[in-house]
Design an enzyme around this catalytic site. Structure first.
Site, PDB file in Angstrom:
ATOM      1  N   LYS A 108      -6.321 -13.720  -5.970  1.00 45.29           N
ATOM      2  CA  LYS A 108      -7.096 -12.532  -6.606  1.00 45.29           C
ATOM      3  C   LYS A 108      -6.268 -12.551  -7.987  1.00 45.29           C
ATOM      4  O   LYS A 108      -4.813 -12.730  -8.068  1.00 45.29           O
ATOM      5  CB  LYS A 108      -6.558 -11.354  -5.974  1.00 45.29           C
ATOM      6  CG  LYS A 108      -7.104 -10.060  -6.441  1.00 45.29           C
ATOM      7  CD  LYS A 108      -7.203  -8.613  -5.771  1.00 45.29           C
ATOM      8  CE  LYS A 108      -7.952  -7.638  -6.308  1.00 45.29           C
ATOM      9  NZ  LYS A 108      -7.698  -6.214  -5.466  1.00 45.29           N
ATOM     10  N   GLU A 164      14.049 -29.231 -11.179  1.00 45.92           N
ATOM     11  CA  GLU A 164      15.193 -28.576 -11.771  1.00 45.92           C
ATOM     12  C   GLU A 164      16.327 -28.013 -10.883  1.00 45.92           C
ATOM     13  O   GLU A 164      17.328 -27.635 -11.109  1.00 45.92           O
ATOM     14  CB  GLU A 164      14.878 -27.283 -12.784  1.00 45.92           C
ATOM     15  CG  GLU A 164      13.909 -27.825 -13.920  1.00 45.92           C
ATOM     16  CD  GLU A 164      13.721 -26.697 -14.923  1.00 45.92           C
ATOM     17  OE1 GLU A 164      14.511 -26.291 -15.580  1.00 45.92           O
ATOM     18  OE2 GLU A 164      12.420 -26.431 -14.857  1.00 45.92           O
ATOM     19  N   THR A 166     -12.316  -2.140   0.640  1.00 51.78           N
ATOM     20  CA  THR A 166     -13.420  -1.379  -0.390  1.00 51.78           C
ATOM     21  C   THR A 166     -14.631  -1.622  -0.127  1.00 51.78           C
ATOM     22  O   THR A 166     -15.535  -0.739  -0.212  1.00 51.78           O
ATOM     23  CB  THR A 166     -12.946  -1.846  -1.772  1.00 51.78           C
ATOM     24  OG1 THR A 166     -11.917  -1.518  -2.091  1.00 51.78           O
ATOM     25  CG2 THR A 166     -13.787  -1.342  -2.780  1.00 51.78           C
ATOM     26  N   TYR A 175     -11.186   6.165  -5.185  1.00 49.45           N
ATOM     27  CA  TYR A 175     -11.731   6.140  -3.773  1.00 49.45           C
ATOM     28  C   TYR A 175     -11.035   5.817  -2.453  1.00 49.45           C
ATOM     29  O   TYR A 175      -9.936   5.539  -2.818  1.00 49.45           O
ATOM     30  CB  TYR A 175     -12.808   5.174  -3.849  1.00 49.45           C
ATOM     31  CG  TYR A 175     -12.260   3.591  -3.678  1.00 49.45           C
ATOM     32  CD1 TYR A 175     -11.728   3.004  -5.141  1.00 49.45           C
ATOM     33  CD2 TYR A 175     -12.175   2.945  -2.867  1.00 49.45           C
ATOM     34  CE1 TYR A 175     -11.173   2.016  -5.173  1.00 49.45           C
ATOM     35  CE2 TYR A 175     -11.443   1.621  -2.670  1.00 49.45           C
ATOM     36  CZ  TYR A 175     -10.817   1.262  -3.904  1.00 49.45           C
ATOM     37  OH  TYR A 175     -10.363   0.002  -3.878  1.00 49.45           O
ATOM     38  N   THR A 216      -9.760  -6.517  -0.588  1.00 50.81           N
ATOM     39  CA  THR A 216      -9.474  -7.942  -1.509  1.00 50.81           C
ATOM     40  C   THR A 216      -8.121  -7.974  -1.649  1.00 50.81           C
ATOM     41  O   THR A 216      -7.581  -9.119  -1.959  1.00 50.81           O
ATOM     42  CB  THR A 216      -9.995  -7.721  -2.871  1.00 50.81           C
ATOM     43  OG1 THR A 216      -9.762  -6.387  -3.443  1.00 50.81           O
ATOM     44  CG2 THR A 216     -11.474  -7.727  -2.683  1.00 50.81           C
ATOM     45  N   ASP A 217      -7.146  -7.092  -1.462  1.00 52.48           N
ATOM     46  CA  ASP A 217      -5.715  -6.972  -1.781  1.00 52.48           C
ATOM     47  C   ASP A 217      -4.966  -8.185  -1.083  1.00 52.48           C
ATOM     48  O   ASP A 217      -4.177  -8.878  -1.698  1.00 52.48           O
ATOM     49  CB  ASP A 217      -5.011  -5.767  -1.404  1.00 52.48           C
ATOM     50  CG  ASP A 217      -5.456  -4.617  -2.211  1.00 52.48           C
ATOM     51  OD1 ASP A 217      -6.104  -4.749  -3.468  1.00 52.48           O
ATOM     52  OD2 ASP A 217      -4.808  -3.449  -2.302  1.00 52.48           O
TER      53      ASP A 217
HETATM   54  N1  ASP Z   1      -7.072  -1.748  -1.879  1.00 51.22           N
HETATM   55  C1  ASP Z   1      -8.268  -2.243  -1.175  1.00 51.22           C
HETATM   56  C2  ASP Z   1      -8.105  -3.255  -0.021  1.00 51.22           C
HETATM   57  O1  ASP Z   1      -7.391  -4.235  -0.325  1.00 51.22           O
HETATM   58  C3  ASP Z   1      -9.080  -3.063  -2.333  1.00 51.22           C
HETATM   59  C4  ASP Z   1     -10.116  -3.975  -2.257  1.00 51.22           C
HETATM   60  O2  ASP Z   1     -10.806  -3.973  -1.036  1.00 51.22           O
HETATM   61  O3  ASP Z   1     -10.920  -4.356  -3.179  1.00 51.22           O
HETATM   62  O4  ASP Z   1      -8.495  -2.862   0.998  1.00 51.22           O
END
Ligand code: ASP
Length: 361
Positions: free
Chosen positions: A197, A318, A45, A58, A124-125
């Protein structure tokens, strides 16, 4: 001789100047020649774009590395920057080919005496998986810093530019060396083994439960709280020197009424390891445990982790791991357990050794 009243006024003024650090503070530009930092762009992103500045939809990976660098000219005061495009994908598409290319390039770059550090832009993924993978295979103490953003570059209040600026500041900061691979996002400095995340959309999405933050960074000014937890980089037992492919490891989530069908399907698909994102303390139904243990007896290395956001998965709590031939993930979440298990399987299938690595990393 100045009168006491004037002296008092001068001292008040000096005290006021000293008490306004936000105004008086100098930017984080290092003294002496600027360090050379290489920016490796992979997409995400932070390189994403939308048609308008106020829409949720996007596409990731639209902006090239040169555009990324040009968008944050302030970072050029912190370091001499040059960019390389490794890939331009949403990190949901992150894959072994990019991982191996990225890791090898970082090892080449950090071996160069004139390169002080590396910044990687990423989605971020899956940034927590890439960071942890690099933490285990990069052979350098130089700062290797990943950054990302939750909002695309075209959004109102895009978070990418400041995240990028802070990442460059940390890569250029000598105190960042020897702390393992870092992730800098939303003013926080996370260790690769700890971050995860926690929100699908919020800018404040990354947390480091259990192990805590490595530090914080505000407009380039860093404060470090701790060193890395767990073996990493130069101390790691893993290397890509002789590795051309990584073994398949699948993650399967446990749930109410789970049977063994997906466990058997993973084995049939060629998995050399299986990670269960268990309920609670790495638990699952009797039927799932039976199927898992049967695959473990056939030589597939099976790790019990948890779908719960924080906490340890203890050995023999467990579930009788000793009897069933299983490995407990301790404080690694399923996605990081998978990374460690894949690298572990490049070396051995010995359960004692693999459990020891889960303790050490
Ligand atoms: N789907 C995006 C990615 O991981 C989300 C992000 O970058 O925030 O490339």
């Amino acid at each position: 001789m100045p009168r006491p009243r004037i002296l008092f006024a001068v001292s008040l003024l000096l005290a006021a100047v000293a008490a306004t650090p936000a105004i008086a503070q100098a930017p984080a530009a290092p003294k002496g020649p600027l360090p050379n930092i290489v920016v490796l762009a992979t997409g995400g992103t932070i390189a994403g774009a939308a048609a308008t500045d106020v829409q949720a939809g996007y596409s990731s990976g639209q902006v090239g590395v040169e555009q990324l660098l040009a968008a944050v000219p302030q970072a050029k005061k912190l370091a001499n920057l040059r960019g390389e495009q490794i890939s331009n994908i949403g990190s949901q598409d992150m894959n072994d080919e990019v991982w191996l290319k990225l890791a090898r390039r970082i090892n080449e770059l950090t071996a160069m005496p004139d390169v002080a550090g590396v910044v990687i832009t990423h989605g971020t993924d899956t940034i927590e998986e890439t960071a942890y993978f690099l933490n285990l295979v990069v052979k350098s103490k130089k700062p290797v810093v990943l950054t990302a953003s939750m909002r695309p570059s075209t959004a109102l209040s895009a978070d990418g530019p400041l995240n990028f600026y802070n990442a460059v500041a940390i890569a250029a900061n000598k105190d960042a060396a020897g702390r393992g691979v870092l992730v800098v996002i939303n003013d926080w400095i996370h260790g690769a083994s700890s971050l995860t995340k926690t929100s699908t959309t919020a800018v404040q999405t990354f947390m480091s439960p259990l192990r805590g933050l490595i530090g914080t960074v505000a407009y380039g000014d860093a404060e470090f709280y701790r060193g890395p937890v767990g073996k990493n980089t130069v101390d790691s037992d893993f290397s890509l020197d002789k590795v051309t492919t990584l073994p398949r490891v699948d993650i399967i989530m446990a749930h109410e009424n789970m049977d063994g069908a997906l466990i058997d399907a993973a084995a049939a698909a060629g998995a050399k390891g299986i990670v269960i994102a268990g309920v609670g303390n790495g638990n699952m139904t009797e039927a799932a445990l039976k199927a898992l243990s049967a695959q473990a007896k056939k030589g597939i290395v099976c790790v019990r982790s948890s779908r719960v956001a924080t906490g340890n998965v203890g050995r023999n709590v467990e579930v009788d791991d000793d009897k069933l031939g299983l490995v407990a993930s301790l404080d690694l979440n399923p996605q990081k357990s998978r990374v460690l298990l894949r690298l572990a399987l490049t070396r051995t299938t010995d359960l004692k050794q693999i459990q020891k690595w889960f303790v050490e990393y």
